[in-house]
Design a protein around this motif. Structure first.
Motif: not given
Length: 184
Positions: A31, A35, A45, A63-67, A84-85, A87
């Motif tokens: 990741l 990212n 990606r 869409e990054p960021p991805f966790r 985005y974002n 998690t």
């Protein structure tokens, strides 16, 4: 039974054993690279995320960021979009149907911790699956807790905290999230 086997079967487990730490580190490494890619490197990606996830449809966009914790416990259907974002704590299976959309800052938490301080301080966790049906729109900033099932054709309003299952064909909002009305 190993701690990983306990984790995957919904039993209390210790999350800081070597095997699980190494698997989380692997996901973090993948990741980090995912990212950090340039916005134009969509194909690269997508190939990276396909290798990390347990299952991914042909058409998706994250869409990054991805966790996430592990990746291999996540299954996304066709035509998935995550803003985005996102998690996803995927200590248990996370199944996302076809034609689903996530707004920014959506969080899915399969993992939880004991209420009593002794086992919590000893590093004990639990994890329960999350299942999201087809044609679901999850608004920005939504949190989905362990063990939740969301039915088909559901809209979850922005900022909601989902603590109980949501039936199909409804709009649900709030903290805690409640059905507002049926979709006709």
């Amino acid at each position: 039974m190993t701690e990983k086997e306990k984790m995957l079967s919904g039993q209390p487990y210790k999350s800081f054993v070597q095997e699980l730490v190494e698997e989380r580190q692997h996901a973090k490494e993948v990741l980090f690279d995912f990212n950090a890619l340039r916005p134009s490197e969509i194909e690269k990606r997508n190939e990276m995320i396909k290798k990390l996830l347990g299952k991914a449809g042909k058409e998706f966009f994250i869409e990054p960021p991805f966790r996430c914790d592990y990746g291999y416990n996540i299954s996304i259907g066709e035509n998935f979009y995550s803003n985005y974002n996102c998690t996803i704590l995927d200590c248990a299976p996370v199944t996302i149907g076809d034609n689903c959309m996530f707004g920014p800052n959506v969080s899915l938490f399969t993992a939880g911790h004991p209420i009593q301080p002794e086992p919590r301080n000893a590093g004990i966790e639990f994890a329960y699956p999350i299942t999201i049906g087809n044609n679901v729109w999850i608004g920005g900033g939504v949190i989905i807790n362990p063990g939740i099932t969301i039915g088909d054709n559901v809209v979850i309003g922005a900022g909601s905290v989902v603590t109980k299952d949501i039936p199909a064909n409804v709009i649900a909002v709030g903290n805690p999230c409640r059905v507002l009305r049926e979709i006709d």
